[in-house]
Scaffold this motif. Sequence first.
Motif, PDB file in Angstrom:
ATOM      1  N   GLN A  68      -2.134   4.217   9.631  1.00 13.51           N
ATOM      2  CA  GLN A  68      -1.293   4.874   8.634  1.00 13.51           C
ATOM      3  C   GLN A  68      -0.522   3.850   7.814  1.00 13.51           C
ATOM      4  O   GLN A  68      -0.389   3.977   6.590  1.00 13.51           O
ATOM      5  N   GLN A  69      -0.052   2.796   8.472  1.00 14.73           N
ATOM      6  CA  GLN A  69       0.704   1.754   7.774  1.00 14.73           C
ATOM      7  C   GLN A  69      -0.181   1.025   6.759  1.00 14.73           C
ATOM      8  O   GLN A  69       0.235   0.779   5.620  1.00 14.73           O
ATOM      9  N   GLN A  70      -1.401   0.686   7.153  1.00 14.06           N
ATOM     10  CA  GLN A  70      -2.312   0.005   6.243  1.00 14.06           C
ATOM     11  C   GLN A  70      -2.666   0.881   5.049  1.00 14.06           C
ATOM     12  O   GLN A  70      -2.760   0.409   3.909  1.00 14.06           O
ATOM     13  N   LEU A  71      -2.847   2.168   5.286  1.00 17.63           N
ATOM     14  CA  LEU A  71      -3.187   3.091   4.211  1.00 17.63           C
ATOM     15  C   LEU A  71      -2.041   3.208   3.210  1.00 17.63           C
ATOM     16  O   LEU A  71      -2.266   3.207   1.989  1.00 17.63           O
ATOM     17  N   PHE A 115      -1.819   0.127   1.023  1.00 16.65           N
ATOM     18  CA  PHE A 115      -2.870   0.123   0.000  1.00 16.65           C
ATOM     19  C   PHE A 115      -2.508   1.055  -1.152  1.00 16.65           C
ATOM     20  O   PHE A 115      -2.694   0.721  -2.326  1.00 16.65           O
ATOM     21  N   ARG A 116      -2.003   2.231  -0.827  1.00 15.83           N
ATOM     22  CA  ARG A 116      -1.631   3.194  -1.860  1.00 15.83           C
ATOM     23  C   ARG A 116      -0.487   2.685  -2.728  1.00 15.83           C
ATOM     24  O   ARG A 116      -0.439   2.950  -3.933  1.00 15.83           O
ATOM     25  N   ASN A 117       0.413   1.951  -2.139  1.00 13.97           N
ATOM     26  CA  ASN A 117       1.606   1.501  -2.858  1.00 13.97           C
ATOM     27  C   ASN A 117       1.384   0.213  -3.641  1.00 13.97           C
ATOM     28  O   ASN A 117       2.290  -0.246  -4.338  1.00 13.97           O
ATOM     29  N   TRP A 119      -6.319  -1.892  -5.640  1.00 14.17           N
ATOM     30  CA  TRP A 119      -7.255  -0.786  -5.831  1.00 14.17           C
ATOM     31  C   TRP A 119      -8.597  -1.257  -6.402  1.00 14.17           C
ATOM     32  O   TRP A 119      -9.632  -0.669  -6.128  1.00 14.17           O
ATOM     33  N   GLY A 120      -8.567  -2.272  -7.217  1.00 14.47           N
ATOM     34  CA  GLY A 120      -9.809  -2.774  -7.805  1.00 14.47           C
ATOM     35  C   GLY A 120     -10.599  -3.586  -6.783  1.00 14.47           C
ATOM     36  O   GLY A 120     -10.026  -4.319  -5.977  1.00 14.47           O
ATOM     37  N   THR A 121     -11.910  -3.462  -6.815  1.00 13.13           N
ATOM     38  CA  THR A 121     -12.775  -4.183  -5.880  1.00 13.13           C
ATOM     39  C   THR A 121     -13.832  -4.944  -6.662  1.00 13.13           C
ATOM     40  O   THR A 121     -14.465  -4.395  -7.570  1.00 13.13           O
ATOM     41  N   ASP A 122     -14.032  -6.206  -6.324  1.00 14.55           N
ATOM     42  CA  ASP A 122     -15.031  -7.047  -6.993  1.00 14.55           C
ATOM     43  C   ASP A 122     -16.379  -6.893  -6.282  1.00 14.55           C
ATOM     44  O   ASP A 122     -16.537  -7.317  -5.138  1.00 14.55           O
ATOM     45  N   HIS A 123     -17.340  -6.256  -6.980  1.00 12.12           N
ATOM     46  CA  HIS A 123     -18.666  -6.056  -6.402  1.00 12.12           C
ATOM     47  C   HIS A 123     -19.688  -7.054  -6.939  1.00 12.12           C
ATOM     48  O   HIS A 123     -20.887  -6.897  -6.714  1.00 12.12           O
ATOM     49  N   SER A 124     -19.244  -8.078  -7.646  1.00 12.72           N
ATOM     50  CA  SER A 124     -20.187  -8.989  -8.300  1.00 12.72           C
ATOM     51  C   SER A 124     -21.039  -9.764  -7.305  1.00 12.72           C
ATOM     52  O   SER A 124     -22.135 -10.212  -7.638  1.00 12.72           O
ATOM     53  N   LYS A 125     -20.545  -9.946  -6.090  1.00 11.05           N
ATOM     54  CA  LYS A 125     -21.297 -10.694  -5.092  1.00 11.05           C
ATOM     55  C   LYS A 125     -21.825  -9.795  -3.971  1.00 11.05           C
ATOM     56  O   LYS A 125     -22.209 -10.279  -2.908  1.00 11.05           O
ATOM     57  N   LEU A 126     -21.839  -8.513  -4.248  1.00  7.32           N
ATOM     58  CA  LEU A 126     -22.293  -7.560  -3.240  1.00  7.32           C
ATOM     59  C   LEU A 126     -23.816  -7.431  -3.288  1.00  7.32           C
ATOM     60  O   LEU A 126     -24.400  -7.241  -4.351  1.00  7.32           O
TER      61      LEU A 126
END
Length: 435
Positions: A9-12, A15-17, A22-29
């Motif tokens: 719950q703390q990690q969530l 992340f929300r705050n 929120w943005g995720t880099d998928h260029s190397k996925l």
Amino acid sequence: MRWTPEQVQQQLEQFRNDPSRWGTDHSKLLILVTGNLDEMYQGVAKRVQDCDTDADVFHAFTRRLSTIDVKEALAERLRPEQVARLGNQHLVFPSLDRNAYERLIADACARQVEAVRATLGLDIELTPSVLRTLYQNAVFPVQGTRPVFSTVHAVLGPSLGSAAVWSLQKLAQSASSPLREQCKLQLDMSADGKQLVMRLLNHAADAAVVAEQSLALHLEIDTLRQRAQPDFRALLAVHEAGHGLVYALLNHCAPTDVRINVASFEGGYASYAPRVAESRRMARDEICTTLAGRAAEIWVFGEDAVSTGAEEDLSSATRHAARYHRHWAMGERLSRSDVTHDVEQHVNTDIEASNAAIESTLQAELARAKQLLCDARVPFERLVAALMAQGFVDARQFGQVTGLELHARNDALEPWDAAWKRFVNKEVQTMIAAK
């Protein structure tokens, strides 16, 4: 690492705050898209009942598949732009070859044997004939490994248990029996391939047989392959030997497989490696090979005893001869002849004129097949005898069985490259002579 519900719950909440996370880099996925494309394997994927064709044949076919085949198959399911998004890096997995299946069967058997050994302390040996029998009854090349493991479990599991109990009873009943540590239980196949032979061997006495007993096996596929009626078996052997031998004589290489003990349909077959192109000579040779089964029947049994089994051969040979004259311009006519109702198709619709040429070609190639067989009587008789005895002759056995020297590649083409080089050299020599 294990988080408590409070930590989750703390990690969530963190992340929300924090919008920056929120943005995720998928260029190397690396994205892997997997799936079955049956459209790539047309003519093969639906042959689920085929337990007779050697796994190496399917393996060789699937190894030739490429990115082009992948895209063609995808185009039947997706739009062009969707196919493009999947790129050009495609991994095509070929079907398993015979060696792979043999290793899988040996490994599955070894695991079952080890389980019994660990439980009962009994040394167990499976002879190669047992492994071959399992292969013949377990492998459906198009279906992969599931039928293999289920068959090994169904056939070997109960038999192994019965054999172990039998051997322990023999050791317990006889006061003169050697100690268990000196014994080995050997499982072998009977000469007719219908029974499992259990032998209790004494290591200390040069593998002397202490006891022996046979156990009936229910092998449905082997039962289907048996051609008990001698007349039918002789017919199949003569017919398929005709195909296989004429192919070998014309192409100087062995057919992939000649078989009369077929479970998936009533009959036999001779199979050959496909070629990417045919010359006029090769087209005639193919017609000759296709008619060689009927030629063998006429030669051995006589005109009045030929069978209906050549129906598909006659259809195939006629189709090939028709294309020879009407589509490939290898006869006297140059125009493409065909029937059509489309005014935009510009073809010669006078097909009746080529009927006589087609029949003449078929008759000539049938006569040529007869002569080839007559001139090779000894190899023919050897091949028929081998088929009658064991039901099949594969490419590895063909030369030894027939006594023929067959060194050509099974996918060899007309020597066009050598002809081109001779043509160029002749032109150069002509120019030199002119100077």
